[in-house]
Write a protein that holds these residues in place. Structure first.
Motif, mmCIF file in Angstrom:
data_model
loop_
_atom_site.group_PDB
_atom_site.id
_atom_site.type_symbol
_atom_site.label_atom_id
_atom_site.label_comp_id
_atom_site.label_asym_id
_atom_site.label_seq_id
_atom_site.Cartn_x
_atom_site.Cartn_y
_atom_site.Cartn_z
ATOM 1 N N VAL A 13 -2.453 -1.289 -9.391
ATOM 2 C CA VAL A 13 -2.469 -1.016 -10.784
ATOM 3 C C VAL A 13 -1.507 -0.218 -11.412
ATOM 4 N N ILE A 14 -0.934 0.853 -10.732
ATOM 5 C CA ILE A 14 0.226 1.538 -11.343
ATOM 6 C C ILE A 14 1.564 0.588 -11.287
ATOM 7 N N SER A 15 1.566 0.292 -10.108
ATOM 8 C CA SER A 15 2.942 -0.841 -9.914
ATOM 9 C C SER A 15 3.029 -1.790 -11.009
ATOM 10 N N MET A 16 1.674 -2.405 -11.082
ATOM 11 C CA MET A 16 1.681 -3.316 -12.258
ATOM 12 C C MET A 16 2.049 -2.886 -13.450
ATOM 13 N N LEU A 17 1.639 -1.754 -13.996
ATOM 14 C CA LEU A 17 1.936 -1.101 -14.997
ATOM 15 C C LEU A 17 3.432 -0.832 -15.114
ATOM 16 N N PHE A 46 0.348 -0.570 0.500
ATOM 17 C CA PHE A 46 -0.135 0.691 0.191
ATOM 18 C C PHE A 46 -1.627 0.466 1.060
ATOM 19 N N GLY A 47 -1.965 -0.390 1.135
ATOM 20 C CA GLY A 47 -3.357 -0.593 1.990
ATOM 21 C C GLY A 47 -3.091 -0.187 3.379
ATOM 22 N N LEU A 48 -2.215 -0.977 3.965
ATOM 23 C CA LEU A 48 -1.988 -0.352 5.386
ATOM 24 C C LEU A 48 -1.475 1.166 5.391
ATOM 25 N N SER A 68 2.229 -13.953 -7.204
ATOM 26 C CA SER A 68 2.746 -12.862 -7.577
ATOM 27 C C SER A 68 3.113 -12.175 -6.493
ATOM 28 N N LYS A 69 4.198 -11.306 -6.673
ATOM 29 C CA LYS A 69 4.626 -10.398 -5.415
ATOM 30 C C LYS A 69 3.660 -8.838 -5.428
ATOM 31 N N LEU A 70 2.810 -8.820 -6.257
ATOM 32 C CA LEU A 70 2.205 -7.750 -6.291
ATOM 33 C C LEU A 70 1.293 -7.473 -5.235
ATOM 34 N N GLY A 71 0.919 -8.516 -4.509
ATOM 35 C CA GLY A 71 0.110 -8.623 -3.196
ATOM 36 C C GLY A 71 0.764 -7.784 -2.138
ATOM 37 N N TYR A 72 2.106 -7.630 -2.185
ATOM 38 C CA TYR A 72 2.833 -7.046 -1.009
ATOM 39 C C TYR A 72 2.605 -5.591 -1.169
ATOM 40 N N ILE A 73 2.560 -5.238 -2.485
ATOM 41 C CA ILE A 73 2.494 -3.685 -2.737
ATOM 42 C C ILE A 73 1.023 -3.324 -2.434
ATOM 43 N N THR A 74 0.162 -4.101 -2.723
ATOM 44 C CA THR A 74 -1.223 -3.962 -2.303
ATOM 45 C C THR A 74 -1.346 -3.858 -0.736
#
Lengths: 396, 387
Positions: free
Chosen positions: B115-119, B63-65, B54-60
């Protein structure tokens, strides 16, 4: 491709491994003994460092074996023999500890009766920190590890022949007994062998710190061995990258756990700023030690964290090999940082560095030999384990 | 029914092994737009469907950084630049103390963003009328069945072929799912606008009443409002308007009886100690003596306090002069002061002054006792101990 093409065939590890093991052992011991002649006290501490390095990997591996049984993990069953082989150093610890027990007086300040008598704090601690009780605790810990090593391994090996499922159940019960005992023994070992080098100092989280580091080191050793064996085709051919991913993920977890514990220990002491606690860190902050202290954060946390963060990296055999060796080196630096500042030897110099890691080289050689001889006698895959089939079919 | 569009065809299976096998067969058949629904995540499904990570990890990660950088920089700005404050003797930029907060903000932002970007991006929120919703198929796969849905907009989609594939895989309950036709919502409809206006009016009115009226109702008066003149408040009764009044001339405050011989050299009439010495009185005297007298006269009245040689030396209380004084003279000095010594009238009450004088007498006796008296005293102590 039928199911029958993919069965495990036992192969002996190459003789070059044995030769390398002996070579490292001889070179290491020679260097270590030379160091002993040069500066006996420092060499004893080097020996202590190597002993604890071996202990943390052996006992950490034993913990991983118990963890697999008690958690009912299936993915790690095909590679369970790797931690079992590594843990086979536990009974050997009884022999390895003898030189240390004979030299308690030159290593530990609290073993000097005259110093203890003139020191209120040490007198107060003397019911725990005295030579007799110390030797008793050490033998108890090693005894517990050896006993459970023999029990686990005996059942596991019997299963290869009998394929008896009850043996797995027996081992699950044994792990339930072993894990609390492990928590106690590893804590007292950490306190006895490392924290009591500076007997005035105390940190209640020290045992957890040592546990975290030990499990990281054991996982690194297991991962390294697994990747190497898989590359050369010594493991079950149905093993795949997803088993490696799980090892990598577990390594990543424990790297974080170690950092969390290490930081908790540091921050509480830094924040409270009590002289009776801070001087241990201040002693690791003078001169070149400050670079080691800061470097430890990068070597033991930030680099492995960054390397293992992404999912593909945890499946990449090359990266896993690299980071496992890296973490093992980080473990050595961590132990070096814990133990060596307590040496107050005047004969420091270029020559010292030459001898410093002799016993560690011997320890690596020892691990290779232990692995070689175990693999010669026993299967590298627990072929009789009822969880093996499911473990091999493990997918993310 | 003819206007309803075909969304896809669903099929149910009974075991995880069947669904994984089926998913890989569907993938091998070349379909792209299909989805698998299971009551719980299945190991091996990613491989069977050939899903990319999943590409979701990049968003995590991003935003984590961002969270880590934001927390650190903000604390740096707030604690070391904008409002530097010393806390616990630590440096302004106390990195170890900032680490837990940095960690927490990192985790918080990374999780929320994930969570928000997943939604938003992956579930296309607000998209709450998916054709599969509220179908027997969805009810089955969210309890104990495993299902596949091949969607009609797939390039290879063909009703008969898909059904044949499902039958070949031994699937159950093959169902066609139609998208429900949803009329687009008209925002400028008068009814809706009226409702909006009403809601707006009601909300503003309620807010106004709450903030301006309801909040000022006092349910109980408690003790805030009393019928008396408060300190520094205006009085309507007195002509000068002052609420606070001076006491009547000559009135004496309780326990503050004025001393008649103030300013004289000695009391005109000899005064006598009003207290009878007892343990309590002597310990009160000792306490007051140590508080107010000892800073100059010393702990034992020798005049040997640390003020020696920095100040006119305080006199010893063991001199012939003081020992010869009557109690009234010492009392006079305490109240009136003498030479450099100020008046202690405001610090010591009448009884306390007399208690101090008793204590001074004890000190004098102890310091100047004759040998026979000391022997007597020791005997007494021993007999007390024996008792």
């Amino acid at each position: 491709m039928s199911q029958n093409d993919l069965v495990y065939q036992k192969k002996n590890l190459p003789d070059s491994l044995k030769r390398l093991g002996y070579l490292l052992l001889v070179i290491g011991l020679a260097l270590g003994v030379a160091g002993f002649l040069f500066d006996a006290q420092r060499a004893l501490f080097n020996y202590l460092l190597a002993f604890i390095f071996i202990m943390s990997i052996a006992v950490g591996s034993l913990f991983l074996v118990a963890l697999e049984y008690i958690a009912g993990a299936e993915w790690s069953t095909p590679i369970r023999r790797v931690p079992e082989f590594l843990a086979s150093f536990s009974p050997i610890l009884i022999i390895l500890v003898i030189p240390l027990l004979l030299n308690v007086h030159s290593i530990f300040e609290w073993s000097h009766k005259d110093i203890v008598a003139g020191d209120k704090i040490l007198t107060g601690k003397s019911p725990y920190l005295n030579t007799t009780f110390f030797i008793g605790r050490t033998l108890f810990s090693i005894g517990v590890w050896s006993l459970f090593y023999f029990l686990f391994v005996r059942n596991s090996r019997k299963q290869d022949v009998t394929k008896d499922q009850l043996l797995t159940k027996k081992n699950i019960k044994l792990s339930a007994i072993f894990i609390p005992l492990f928590a106690i023994t590893i804590t007292i070992s950490a306190i006895d062998w490392m924290m009591s080098l500076e007997p005035h100092w105390f940190s209640t989280i020290f045992g957890v710190y040592f546990f975290a580091g030990s499990v990281v080191a054991a996982l690194a050793a297991v991962t390294l061995a697994t990747v190497l064996l898989k590359e050369k085709g010594f493991l079950h051919p149905k093993m795949n990258n997803e088993h490696l991913f799980s090892l990598g993920a577990l390594q990543f977890t424990f790297i974080n756990f170690w950092a969390y514990i290490a930081f908790s220990q540091f921050m509480l002491i830094w924040y409270a700023n009590l002289p009776e606690e801070t001087y241990w860190f201040i002693g690791r902050w003078g001169g070149i030690w400050s670079y080691v202290s800061i470097g430890l954060i990068f070597v033991h946390f930030i680099v492995p964290y960054a390397v293992l963060l992404s999912q593909p990296a945890k499946m990449d055999q090359k990266k896993l090999k690299f980071i496992s060796i890296w973490i093992l080196c980080a473990r050595v630096i961590d132990l070096y940082w814990l133990i060596m500042p307590q040496v107050h030897s005047a004969k420091a110099g270029v020559l010292t560095i030459f001898f410093e890691f002799g016993f560690l080289i011997a320890a690596v050689g020892g691990f290779l030999l232990v692995f070689y001889f175990n693999a010669k006698k026993h299967n590298l895959v627990p072929v009789g384990d009822p969880k093996l089939e499911k473990g091999l079919n493990f997918r993310l | 029914m003819s206007e309803r569009k075909l969304f896809g065809i669903t099929v149910l299976f009974h075991t995880p092994d069947e669904i994984i096998h089926a998913a890989s067969k569907v993938r091998e058949a070349g379909y792209k737009n299909y989805d698998v629904h299971t009551p719980y995540p299945l190991h091996g499904m990613d491989a069977a469907m050939n899903l990319k990570p999943s590409k979701l990890g990049y968003i995590t990660l991003a935003f984590g950084l961002f969270g880590a950088a934001f927390a650190l920089l903000f604390m740096y700005w707030a604690m070391s630049i904008d409002y530097p404050m010393i806390i616990g003797g630590k440096p302004f930029f106390a990195l170890p103390a900032f680490i837990p907060i940095t960690f927490e903000v990192t985790v918080l932002l990374a999780t929320l963003a994930t969570v928000i970007s997943m939604l938003a991006f992956f579930f296309k929120f607000p998209f709450n009328s998916h054709p599969l919703h509220d179908t027997p198929y969805m009810k089955a796969v969210s309890s104990d069945k495993y299902g596949i849905c091949i969607e009609a907009d797939d390039v290879l989609f063909d009703l008969e072929k898909v059904k044949a594939l499902y039958k070949e895989l031994n699937g159950q309950n093959i169902t066609e799912i139609y998208s429900s036709v949803v009329e687009p919502f008209k925002i400028f409809e008068p009814k809706f606008l009226t409702l909006l206006t009403l809601v707006a009016l009601l909300t503003s009115g309620a807010t106004y009443i709450t903030l301006n009226k309801l909040l000022y109702i006092t349910p109980f008066d408690w003790l805030m409002n009393q019928s008396r003149v408060n300190v520094q408040s205006k009085s309507t009764f007195y002509a000068d308007g002052f609420g606070m009044r001076k006491p009547v001339e000559g009135s004496v405050a309780r326990n503050f009886i004025p001393y008649e011989y103030m300013g004289l050299i000695a009391p005109v009439v000899p005064l006598s100690n009003t207290l009878i010495p007892s343990n309590d009185i002597l310990s009160l005297g000792k306490k007051r003596f140590l508080t107010f007298c000892s800073p100059c006269h010393g702990n034992y009245g020798d005049g040997d306090s640390r003020l020696n040689n920095q100040f006119p030396n305080p006199p010893s209380l063991h001199s012939e002069k003081v020992r010869g004084w009557q109690d009234g003279n010492i009392y006079h000095v305490i109240v009136n002061g003498q030479n450099v010594m100020p008046s202690y009238a405001s610090q010591l009450s009448r009884d306390e002054r007399w208690a101090v004088i008793h204590y001074i007498r004890v000190l004098q006796k102890a310091k100047n006792a004759s040998p026979s008296e000391i022997i007597e005293a020791k005997k007494e102590i021993l007999s007390n101990v024996a008792k």
